[in-house]
Design a protein around this motif. Structure first.
Motif, mmCIF file in Angstrom:
data_model
loop_
_atom_site.group_PDB
_atom_site.id
_atom_site.type_symbol
_atom_site.label_atom_id
_atom_site.label_comp_id
_atom_site.label_asym_id
_atom_site.label_seq_id
_atom_site.Cartn_x
_atom_site.Cartn_y
_atom_site.Cartn_z
ATOM 1 N N MET A 1 43.231 53.542 49.509
ATOM 2 C CA MET A 1 43.580 52.180 49.134
ATOM 3 C C MET A 1 43.432 52.014 47.627
ATOM 4 S SD MET A 1 42.035 48.568 50.571
ATOM 5 C CE MET A 1 42.654 48.882 52.204
ATOM 6 N N LEU A 2 44.422 51.368 47.017
ATOM 7 C CA LEU A 2 44.369 51.139 45.588
ATOM 8 C C LEU A 2 43.270 50.120 45.264
ATOM 9 C CD1 LEU A 2 48.184 50.910 44.811
ATOM 10 C CD2 LEU A 2 46.668 52.857 44.448
ATOM 11 N N PRO A 3 42.693 50.195 44.040
ATOM 12 C CA PRO A 3 41.615 49.267 43.698
ATOM 13 C C PRO A 3 42.009 47.800 43.827
ATOM 14 C CG PRO A 3 41.706 51.068 42.113
ATOM 15 C CD PRO A 3 42.906 51.221 42.997
ATOM 16 N N ILE A 4 43.247 47.451 43.452
ATOM 17 C CA ILE A 4 43.655 46.065 43.518
ATOM 18 C C ILE A 4 43.751 45.590 44.981
ATOM 19 C CG2 ILE A 4 46.148 46.507 43.490
ATOM 20 C CD1 ILE A 4 46.378 44.069 41.621
ATOM 21 N N ASP A 5 44.142 46.500 45.892
ATOM 22 C CA ASP A 5 44.192 46.147 47.305
ATOM 23 C C ASP A 5 42.786 46.007 47.877
ATOM 24 O OD1 ASP A 5 47.197 46.401 48.224
ATOM 25 O OD2 ASP A 5 46.810 48.065 46.879
ATOM 26 N N ALA A 6 41.885 46.892 47.459
ATOM 27 C CA ALA A 6 40.499 46.777 47.909
ATOM 28 C C ALA A 6 39.879 45.472 47.432
ATOM 29 C CB ALA A 6 39.693 47.975 47.395
ATOM 30 N N ALA A 7 40.196 45.083 46.190
ATOM 31 C CA ALA A 7 39.682 43.820 45.665
ATOM 32 C C ALA A 7 40.255 42.629 46.421
ATOM 33 C CB ALA A 7 40.004 43.709 44.173
ATOM 34 N N ALA A 8 41.528 42.703 46.793
ATOM 35 C CA ALA A 8 42.139 41.603 47.542
ATOM 36 C C ALA A 8 41.503 41.436 48.914
ATOM 37 C CB ALA A 8 43.641 41.845 47.676
ATOM 38 N N HIS A 9 41.183 42.551 49.570
ATOM 39 C CA HIS A 9 40.572 42.472 50.898
ATOM 40 C C HIS A 9 39.134 41.967 50.838
ATOM 41 C CE1 HIS A 9 43.554 44.145 53.688
ATOM 42 N NE2 HIS A 9 43.977 44.870 52.668
ATOM 43 N N SER A 10 38.459 42.148 49.719
ATOM 44 C CA SER A 10 37.076 41.683 49.580
ATOM 45 C C SER A 10 36.966 40.421 48.735
ATOM 46 C CB SER A 10 36.223 42.793 48.962
ATOM 47 O OG SER A 10 36.710 43.145 47.668
ATOM 48 N N SER A 11 38.083 39.780 48.443
ATOM 49 C CA SER A 11 38.081 38.597 47.585
ATOM 50 C C SER A 11 37.424 37.407 48.284
ATOM 51 C CB SER A 11 39.522 38.237 47.200
ATOM 52 O OG SER A 11 39.572 36.993 46.539
ATOM 53 N N ARG A 12 36.871 36.514 47.493
ATOM 54 C CA ARG A 12 36.309 35.278 48.031
ATOM 55 C C ARG A 12 37.379 34.410 48.688
ATOM 56 N NH1 ARG A 12 32.751 33.410 42.732
ATOM 57 N NH2 ARG A 12 31.327 35.203 42.669
ATOM 58 N N TRP A 13 38.609 34.549 48.212
ATOM 59 C CA TRP A 13 39.718 33.749 48.760
ATOM 60 C C TRP A 13 40.508 34.527 49.798
ATOM 61 C CZ3 TRP A 13 41.918 31.437 43.549
ATOM 62 C CH2 TRP A 13 40.979 30.533 43.043
ATOM 63 N N ARG A 14 39.923 35.560 50.362
ATOM 64 C CA ARG A 14 40.626 36.414 51.333
ATOM 65 C C ARG A 14 41.144 35.608 52.514
ATOM 66 N NH1 ARG A 14 42.710 38.730 55.026
ATOM 67 N NH2 ARG A 14 42.332 40.841 55.801
ATOM 68 N N ARG A 15 40.387 34.629 52.991
ATOM 69 C CA ARG A 15 40.750 33.876 54.187
ATOM 70 C C ARG A 15 41.632 32.677 53.902
ATOM 71 N NH1 ARG A 15 40.187 37.608 57.874
ATOM 72 N NH2 ARG A 15 38.157 38.652 57.730
ATOM 73 N N ARG A 16 41.929 32.432 52.663
ATOM 74 C CA ARG A 16 42.828 31.321 52.341
ATOM 75 C C ARG A 16 44.273 31.705 52.636
ATOM 76 N NH1 ARG A 16 40.899 26.945 50.120
ATOM 77 N NH2 ARG A 16 38.854 26.951 49.104
ATOM 78 N N HIS A 17 45.066 30.698 52.946
ATOM 79 C CA HIS A 17 46.480 30.939 53.234
ATOM 80 C C HIS A 17 47.190 31.399 51.957
ATOM 81 C CE1 HIS A 17 50.594 30.258 54.635
ATOM 82 N NE2 HIS A 17 50.097 30.182 55.851
ATOM 83 N N PRO A 18 48.125 32.353 52.069
ATOM 84 C CA PRO A 18 48.838 32.810 50.868
ATOM 85 C C PRO A 18 49.539 31.703 50.099
ATOM 86 C CG PRO A 18 49.216 34.335 52.670
ATOM 87 C CD PRO A 18 48.466 33.172 53.248
#
Length: 249
Positions: A1-18
């Protein structure tokens, strides 16, 4: 997994609607390219940095690693405006208004890049792509994007493993060895890509594939409060820009 994808999956806003994050991130991008460079793009750049490092919780080092690539393109594009071809100064000479135009372009592009990164660092592609069907994107197009997204990580992992194996076998000790290893890496990645595609097709056929990939999408609702706050922030930036607008010179 690319770093930016890993960061997106662990983001504080992960559960917010796109949609919530698109209003803010892509809204900042639109402001960066539509408002006057000074002070509009500068305000957008500062706001995007504050949101990324603050509420979004993106680590500074990871943000810089992702941002330095588009920033390099921004700087390269701005440098070309410093010179002009032809004219009384000779075949190539310094442009009279080159520094001003280069600064404006750099402000616009760097701020717009941060707006896009804000959306990318908080929205995994696995959350975004399945929802595009509801937005009117044809399902086959979304399916191809999902498969390509998945296959890209598998191929990157294969390339990494091959490079590690080549390094363990002294495949990078000389320039000639480097070229041989590079050729072998390309050939291996090409063969493995076709092998993965055949196995994927066989797997889908064995599971009754009918032309549509059905995936589970995390439940999320558009937050009226978050979207309203984002729109208010964008409007405030636009108003502040026109209040503080001054020539860059």
């Amino acid at each position: 997994m690319l770093p930016i994808d890993a960061a997106a999956h662990s983001s504080r806003w992960r559960r917010r609607h796109p949609v919530d994050k698109a209003v803010l991130g892509l809204g900042l991008t639109l402001l960066a390219i539509s408002l006057p460079p000074w002070p509009g793009a500068a305000l957008v750049l500062l706001t995007a940095l504050v949101v990324l490092l603050g509420p979004a919780g993106v680590p500074r080092r990871r943000l810089w690693r992702a941002y330095r690539v588009p920033l390099g393109f921004c700087v390269t594009g701005a440098l070309t405006l410093l010179v002009q071809v032809g004219g009384p100064g000779g075949f190539v000479s310094l442009a009279g208004d080159g520094p001003v135009r280069a600064g404006e372009l750099l402000l616009r592009t760097s701020a717009a890049s941060l707006g896009v990164l804000l959306f990318a660092f908080t929205t995994p592609m696995s959350d975004l792509l399945p929802r595009l069907v509801r937005a009117g994107v044809p399902a086959p197009v979304v399916d191809v994007a999902l498969v390509t997204y998945r296959m890209s990580f598998l191929l990157l992992d294969s390339v990494r493993r091959v490079r590690e194996a080549q390094a363990a076998r002294l495949g990078h000790t000389s320039r000639a060895a480097e070229w041989r290893s590079l050729a072998g890496l390309g050939a291996t990645a090409f063969v493995r890509a076709f092998d993965r595609a055949v196995r994927l097709q066989a797997g889908l056929a064995g599971r009754g594939y009918d032309g549509t990939l059905r995936v589970l999408v995390p439940e999320a609702r558009v937050s009226v409060r978050f979207t309203t706050a984002s729109c208010a922030l964008l409007a405030a930036l636009a108003v502040l820009t026109f209040v503080l607008e001054r020539p860059l010179t």
